[in-house]
Design a protein around this motif. Structure first.
Motif, mmCIF file in Angstrom:
data_model
loop_
_atom_site.group_PDB
_atom_site.id
_atom_site.type_symbol
_atom_site.label_atom_id
_atom_site.label_comp_id
_atom_site.label_asym_id
_atom_site.label_seq_id
_atom_site.Cartn_x
_atom_site.Cartn_y
_atom_site.Cartn_z
ATOM 1 N N UNK A 1 -17.243 -22.347 7.295
ATOM 2 C CA UNK A 1 -18.721 -22.886 6.821
ATOM 3 C C UNK A 1 -19.383 -24.224 7.157
ATOM 4 N N UNK A 2 -20.551 -23.993 7.763
ATOM 5 C CA UNK A 2 -20.988 -24.889 8.427
ATOM 6 C C UNK A 2 -22.069 -25.944 7.523
ATOM 7 N N UNK A 3 -21.890 -27.277 7.939
ATOM 8 C CA UNK A 3 -22.650 -28.040 6.800
ATOM 9 C C UNK A 3 -23.850 -28.327 7.323
ATOM 10 N N UNK A 4 -24.933 -28.867 6.175
ATOM 11 C CA UNK A 4 -26.108 -28.916 6.592
ATOM 12 C C UNK A 4 -26.502 -29.879 7.807
ATOM 13 N N UNK A 5 -27.185 -29.665 8.501
ATOM 14 C CA UNK A 5 -27.445 -30.566 9.690
ATOM 15 C C UNK A 5 -26.545 -30.210 10.711
ATOM 16 N N UNK A 6 -25.943 -29.014 10.731
ATOM 17 C CA UNK A 6 -25.023 -28.538 11.807
ATOM 18 C C UNK A 6 -25.581 -27.218 12.584
ATOM 19 N N UNK A 7 -25.289 -27.189 13.973
ATOM 20 C CA UNK A 7 -25.579 -25.922 14.556
ATOM 21 C C UNK A 7 -24.586 -25.632 15.415
ATOM 22 N N UNK A 8 -24.524 -24.316 16.129
ATOM 23 C CA UNK A 8 -23.748 -23.902 17.294
ATOM 24 C C UNK A 8 -24.269 -24.032 18.544
ATOM 25 N N UNK A 9 -23.694 -24.686 19.504
ATOM 26 C CA UNK A 9 -24.072 -24.806 20.792
ATOM 27 C C UNK A 9 -23.700 -23.606 21.714
ATOM 28 N N UNK A 10 -24.636 -23.065 22.420
ATOM 29 C CA UNK A 10 -23.988 -21.880 22.983
ATOM 30 C C UNK A 10 -24.720 -22.338 24.692
ATOM 31 N N UNK A 11 -24.113 -22.229 25.467
ATOM 32 C CA UNK A 11 -24.710 -22.776 27.026
ATOM 33 C C UNK A 11 -24.519 -21.376 27.887
ATOM 34 N N UNK A 12 -25.384 -21.053 28.500
ATOM 35 C CA UNK A 12 -25.616 -19.809 29.464
ATOM 36 C C UNK A 12 -25.680 -20.125 30.913
ATOM 37 N N UNK A 13 -24.826 -19.905 31.430
ATOM 38 C CA UNK A 13 -24.940 -20.329 32.836
ATOM 39 C C UNK A 13 -25.484 -19.202 33.708
ATOM 40 N N UNK A 14 -26.533 -19.667 34.394
ATOM 41 C CA UNK A 14 -27.581 -18.595 35.254
ATOM 42 C C UNK A 14 -27.131 -19.077 36.843
ATOM 43 N N UNK A 15 -27.368 -17.865 37.496
ATOM 44 C CA UNK A 15 -27.536 -18.038 39.082
ATOM 45 C C UNK A 15 -28.864 -18.455 39.752
ATOM 46 N N UNK A 16 -29.799 -18.725 38.582
ATOM 47 C CA UNK A 16 -31.304 -18.878 39.106
ATOM 48 C C UNK A 16 -31.165 -20.447 39.862
ATOM 49 N N UNK A 17 -31.984 -20.931 40.636
ATOM 50 C CA UNK A 17 -31.796 -22.063 41.331
ATOM 51 C C UNK A 17 -32.299 -23.202 40.337
ATOM 52 N N UNK A 18 -33.373 -22.824 39.286
ATOM 53 C CA UNK A 18 -33.593 -23.975 38.205
ATOM 54 C C UNK A 18 -33.448 -23.046 36.646
ATOM 55 N N UNK A 19 -32.760 -23.808 36.058
ATOM 56 C CA UNK A 19 -32.372 -23.261 34.577
ATOM 57 C C UNK A 19 -33.953 -22.951 33.623
ATOM 58 N N UNK A 20 -33.954 -21.861 33.242
ATOM 59 C CA UNK A 20 -35.011 -21.562 32.329
ATOM 60 C C UNK A 20 -35.254 -22.707 31.368
ATOM 61 N N UNK A 21 -36.365 -22.678 30.676
ATOM 62 C CA UNK A 21 -36.394 -23.517 29.720
ATOM 63 C C UNK A 21 -35.704 -22.971 28.526
ATOM 64 N N UNK A 22 -35.088 -24.048 27.855
ATOM 65 C CA UNK A 22 -33.888 -23.583 26.768
ATOM 66 C C UNK A 22 -34.536 -22.905 25.956
ATOM 67 N N UNK A 23 -33.959 -21.947 25.146
ATOM 68 C CA UNK A 23 -34.377 -21.152 23.979
ATOM 69 C C UNK A 23 -34.428 -21.779 22.968
ATOM 70 N N UNK A 24 -33.678 -22.953 22.900
ATOM 71 C CA UNK A 24 -33.392 -23.968 21.515
ATOM 72 C C UNK A 24 -32.679 -23.203 20.500
ATOM 73 N N UNK A 25 -33.368 -23.720 19.448
ATOM 74 C CA UNK A 25 -32.464 -23.422 17.968
ATOM 75 C C UNK A 25 -33.346 -22.247 17.411
ATOM 76 N N UNK A 26 -32.346 -21.409 16.892
ATOM 77 C CA UNK A 26 -32.873 -20.070 16.110
ATOM 78 C C UNK A 26 -31.835 -19.698 15.138
ATOM 79 N N UNK A 27 -32.380 -19.046 13.939
ATOM 80 C CA UNK A 27 -31.476 -18.502 13.044
ATOM 81 C C UNK A 27 -30.749 -17.105 13.452
ATOM 82 N N UNK A 28 -29.592 -16.888 13.502
ATOM 83 C CA UNK A 28 -28.907 -15.770 13.632
ATOM 84 C C UNK A 28 -27.808 -15.420 12.766
#
Length: 304
Positions: A1-28
């Motif tokens: 159970x997550x508290x109010x004000x919490x989120x889950x951070x997920x980091x995606x490692x990419x082979x691109x030279x520059x990382x894309x603009x982060x997707x940021x927060x969304x509900x799943x």
């Protein structure tokens, strides 16, 4: 159970030279997820990760979800093995100190006011990270002041804490004053979230989905007696909202500016000249901060 004000951070490692603009927060599936991208270049070696204070903690324990190449797990094991060694802890603390010095010496005084405040605020807040890194704690973003307060209590070294609040400008704030500014922020937040169109790296932090973190999370801190610990993220969110509004709804930005200005004045900042002096205060404080970090490292039995 997550508290109010919490989120889950997920980091995606990419082979691109520059990382894309982060997707940021969304509900799943009723959970608030935040997706950030890293490139392989940013984690090219265990040594680079061990030196980077904002990356090393992510590799301390195995939280890898998928690793089709096997490279991530190998890197994680190397970082984990050396994470608590004194040499690397010292280097990470130095990494934080250098970030503060560079950031505060390079504030763009020609930038819009909200950008100047944001630059000063984040670098001033990074003072907490020096101490958290020395204690092998997560250099968290929103809750950095609460995290360092709790850590200093555990180590019996709370004497420095009022100084951290003084540098931020909220040492003598009351819960009523903080609540007043949070209410003003809530109004600004809702307007900015409704009118945001231009993508910024923090855009997903100013949305209806993220409101529980920025507003409700801050309100919970105030309710629990940590009103001064709420000030940093109230200020950061205020400045970000005004950056959005200045681009996407400039007339509304002008209408809402007095509330932001009142917040900044309550921090003791009235002009760019004041901002420069406050930045210099932090820079002058760094030797004292470093002494404290070294004391924490010496007292920390987890450090090898």
């Amino acid at each position: 159970m997550m508290s109010v004000g919490s989120d889950i951070d997920v980091v995606v490692v990419t082979s691109e030279a520059k990382p894309p603009l982060k997707l940021g927060k969304f509900i799943y599936r009723d959970a608030l997820i935040e997706i950030t991208f890293l490139t392989w270049n940013e984690i090219a070696s265990a040594e680079e990760v061990l030196t980077s204070y904002h990356l090393a903690g992510s590799f301390r324990v195995d939280t890898i979800i998928a690793d089709p190449t096997g490279q991530l797990r190998g890197l994680q094991q190397k970082v984990s093995r050396h994470f608590a060694e004194r040499e690397w802890v010292w280097r990470r603390c130095e990494n934080v100190r250098q970030k503060i010095e560079h950031g505060l010496r390079n504030i763009d005084l020609t930038a819009p006011w909200h950008d100047q405040i944001m630059a000063w605020l984040f670098m001033t807040g990074v003072t907490t990270h020096v101490l958290l890194v020395a204690a092998l704690r997560n250099p968290t973003v929103r809750l950095r002041y609460l995290a360092v307060y709790n850590m200093l209590q555990e180590f019996g070294r709370t004497d420095i804490y009022p100084e951290l609040l003084r540098l931020l400008g909220c040492e003598h704030w009351t819960s009523q004053r903080t609540s007043h500014h949070l209410s003003a922020l809530a109004r600004t937040f809702d307007v900015a979230a409704a009118h945001a169109k231009t993508p910024f790296f923090f855009s997903s932090d100013i949305t209806a989905a993220s409101r529980p973190i920025a507003i409700d999370g801050s309100r919970n801190l105030i309710r629990d007696g940590y009103h001064r610990e709420a000030v940093f993220w109230i200020g950061a969110t205020f400045a970000r909202c005004h950056k959005i509004l200045s681009t996407d709804a400039p007339k509304l930005q002008v209408e809402l500016a007095p509330a932001f200005e009142e917040f900044v004045i309550d921090l003791g900042i009235t002009s760019s000249d004041t901002l420069v002096r406050r930045a210099e205060d932090v820079l002058q404080f760094l030797p004292r901060l470093w002494d404290e970090a070294e004391s924490i490292m010496l007292a920390n039995r987890e450090i090898l």
